[in-house]
Motif scaffolding. Structure first.
Motif, PDB file in Angstrom:
ATOM      1  N   ALA A 192       0.812  -1.223   0.000  1.00 18.21           N
ATOM      2  CA  ALA A 192       0.000   0.000   0.000  1.00 18.21           C
ATOM      3  C   ALA A 192       0.842   1.268   0.000  1.00 18.21           C
ATOM      4  O   ALA A 192       2.012   1.276   0.386  1.00 18.21           O
ATOM      5  CB  ALA A 192      -0.942   0.008   1.204  1.00 18.21           C
ATOM      6  N   ASP A 193       0.197   2.327  -0.440  1.00 23.22           N
ATOM      7  CA  ASP A 193       0.751   3.678  -0.328  1.00 23.22           C
ATOM      8  C   ASP A 193       0.138   4.415   0.859  1.00 23.22           C
ATOM      9  O   ASP A 193       0.657   5.450   1.274  1.00 23.22           O
ATOM     10  CB  ASP A 193       0.469   4.469  -1.611  1.00 23.22           C
ATOM     11  N   GLU A 194      -0.965   3.865   1.373  1.00 23.63           N
ATOM     12  CA  GLU A 194      -1.646   4.480   2.516  1.00 23.63           C
ATOM     13  C   GLU A 194      -2.281   3.386   3.356  1.00 23.63           C
ATOM     14  O   GLU A 194      -2.840   2.420   2.822  1.00 23.63           O
ATOM     15  CB  GLU A 194      -2.717   5.454   2.028  1.00 23.63           C
ATOM     16  N   TYR A 195      -2.184   3.543   4.673  1.00 23.28           N
ATOM     17  CA  TYR A 195      -2.891   2.672   5.604  1.00 23.28           C
ATOM     18  C   TYR A 195      -3.997   3.489   6.257  1.00 23.28           C
ATOM     19  O   TYR A 195      -3.762   4.605   6.740  1.00 23.28           O
ATOM     20  CB  TYR A 195      -1.963   2.117   6.681  1.00 23.28           C
ATOM     21  N   ASN A 196      -5.194   2.916   6.307  1.00 26.74           N
ATOM     22  CA  ASN A 196      -6.350   3.631   6.846  1.00 26.74           C
ATOM     23  C   ASN A 196      -7.051   2.781   7.897  1.00 26.74           C
ATOM     24  O   ASN A 196      -7.213   1.563   7.728  1.00 26.74           O
ATOM     25  CB  ASN A 196      -7.331   3.961   5.718  1.00 26.74           C
ATOM     26  N   VAL A 197      -7.481   3.428   8.971  1.00 32.46           N
ATOM     27  CA  VAL A 197      -8.265   2.747   9.994  1.00 32.46           C
ATOM     28  C   VAL A 197      -9.450   3.638  10.349  1.00 32.46           C
ATOM     29  O   VAL A 197      -9.340   4.865  10.362  1.00 32.46           O
ATOM     30  CB  VAL A 197      -7.401   2.426  11.238  1.00 32.46           C
ATOM     31  N   GLY A 198     -10.596   3.018  10.605  1.00 35.50           N
ATOM     32  CA  GLY A 198     -11.806   3.794  10.816  1.00 35.50           C
ATOM     33  C   GLY A 198     -12.402   3.664  12.198  1.00 35.50           C
ATOM     34  O   GLY A 198     -12.327   2.611  12.835  1.00 35.50           O
ATOM     35  N   MET A 199     -12.990   4.771  12.653  1.00 36.87           N
ATOM     36  CA  MET A 199     -13.828   4.806  13.848  1.00 36.87           C
ATOM     37  C   MET A 199     -13.103   4.305  15.095  1.00 36.87           C
ATOM     38  O   MET A 199     -13.610   3.466  15.845  1.00 36.87           O
ATOM     39  CB  MET A 199     -15.108   3.985  13.628  1.00 36.87           C
ATOM     40  N   VAL A 200     -11.900   4.814  15.315  1.00 33.29           N
ATOM     41  CA  VAL A 200     -11.153   4.450  16.516  1.00 33.29           C
ATOM     42  C   VAL A 200     -10.699   5.724  17.217  1.00 33.29           C
ATOM     43  O   VAL A 200     -10.642   6.799  16.616  1.00 33.29           O
ATOM     44  CB  VAL A 200      -9.933   3.566  16.182  1.00 33.29           C
ATOM     45  N   SER A 201     -10.349   5.596  18.473  1.00 37.94           N
ATOM     46  CA  SER A 201      -9.866   6.728  19.255  1.00 37.94           C
ATOM     47  C   SER A 201      -8.457   7.104  18.804  1.00 37.94           C
ATOM     48  O   SER A 201      -7.771   6.310  18.148  1.00 37.94           O
ATOM     49  CB  SER A 201      -9.842   6.367  20.736  1.00 37.94           C
ATOM     50  N   PRO A 202      -7.978   8.292  19.178  1.00 33.04           N
ATOM     51  CA  PRO A 202      -6.595   8.650  18.841  1.00 33.04           C
ATOM     52  C   PRO A 202      -5.577   7.652  19.382  1.00 33.04           C
ATOM     53  O   PRO A 202      -4.621   7.300  18.684  1.00 33.04           O
ATOM     54  CB  PRO A 202      -6.436  10.030  19.483  1.00 33.04           C
TER      55      PRO A 202
END
Length: 309
Positions: A192-202
């Motif tokens: 990947a060129d980007e890793y994404n994670v959703g709906m989590v706290s900092p």
């Protein structure tokens, strides 16, 4: 920090015109990207809403009616699309947009969606995802005059011709995301060129980012080669009454939105964005659950993202 608009049209039955208008508004407001889900069925929602729109057909149309905003999927499912045709589709939309397309690719999860449209839903899907990542990057990297072949456990390609060159070299950016703690970080680090994670706290986001960085080191790839991003539902208002009213129209509770999204006044949103920035995120996808609420997008565009320009 850059900001992108993220929408899930299947949740509202939003047609092409509504999505085009939202993308054009996002572009005018200075958002860096307009991304949408790649689903045909809303989770847990009946058929009282209009039928779904296709992600890549929609993005192709939007590509011709926007100028600068980046466009892409979060995420296309390997179970719903074959890698060869998907590589062609994304390459063509990249050409139609003048080099503004990105591909988010995932293993898939929505079993009911597959059953609704007669698509097989295999139990084991991460091997499919890895093979598709290899195939798509291979097709995009094949020089003119050459052919591409691949033989894996699930896909076999023989004599595939080189695709027309994408505007972006060496290829459009690829996004891999999710909250898996083993295979997802490995695939993101390798492909990947980007890793994404959703709906989590900092704090949780920082933990997921650390896992990907660790896998990058194991793969011999600089951790800085990837962009680290989060998806967060947004609910902004100039008063608590406006926030509550907007949350109600989104069919979400204020407490829920505060816990795993960005909810509150523009100042509150900016403060929490700063916490994600401290956690290592350099990009945020703001999920607008009501795609027709243009006042909402304008409020965020004028009073939140401008604080990070």
């Amino acid at each position: 920090m850059d900001f992108r608009v993220y929408v899930e049209p299947q949740l509202q039955g939003a047609g092409f015109s509504a999505q085009r208008e939202a993308a054009q508004l996002a572009e005018d407001l200075g958002f860096e990207g307009f991304f949408r889900s790649d689903h045909y069925l809303a989770d847990g929602v009946g058929w009282e809403r209009p039928g779904p729109t296709d992600c890549w057909l929609t993005l192709a149309g939007i590509a011709r009616e926007t100028r600068t905003i980046r466009l892409g999927s979060l995420v296309s499912s390997v179970t719903m699309r074959l890698p060869g045709p998907l590589a062609i589709q994304v390459s063509q939309v990249d050409d139609m947009s003048g080099g503004r397309v990105e591909l988010g690719l995932g293993a898939g999860w929505h079993k009911d969606e597959h059953e609704a449209f007669g698509v097989p839903f295999p139990e084991r899907r991460f091997r499919l995802l890895e093979e598709q990542l290899r195939i798509i990057k291979g097709l995009w990297s094949t020089p003119t005059g050459s052919t591409f072949g691949f033989e894996g456990a699930h896909y076999r390609l023989s004599g595939a011709p080189a695709l027309p060159s994408t505007w972006q070299q060496p290829h459009p950016p690829i996004i891999v995301g999710g909250r898996g703690r083993v295979r997802t970080p490995e695939l993101a680090a390798r492909y990947a060129d980007e890793y994404n994670v959703g709906m989590v706290s900092p704090d949780a986001a920082a933990g997921f980012f650390a896992l990907v960085r660790e896998k990058c080191e194991e793969a011999g790839r600089p951790a800085t080669a990837l962009t680290y991003s989060v998806v967060l539902v947004v609910c902004c208002g100039t008063s608590q009454t406006e926030v509550a009213d907007r949350a109600g129209r989104m069919r979400r509770g204020v407490a829920e939105l505060r816990a795993t999204g960005l909810c509150g006044s523009p100042a509150e949103l900016a403060d929490k964005v700063g916490r994600y920035q401290d956690a290592g995120a350099t990009r945020i996808y703001l999920q607008f659950l009501d795609i027709t609420d243009h006042d909402h997008m304008e409020l965020v565009g004028h009073q939140v993202i401008t604080q990070f320009s």
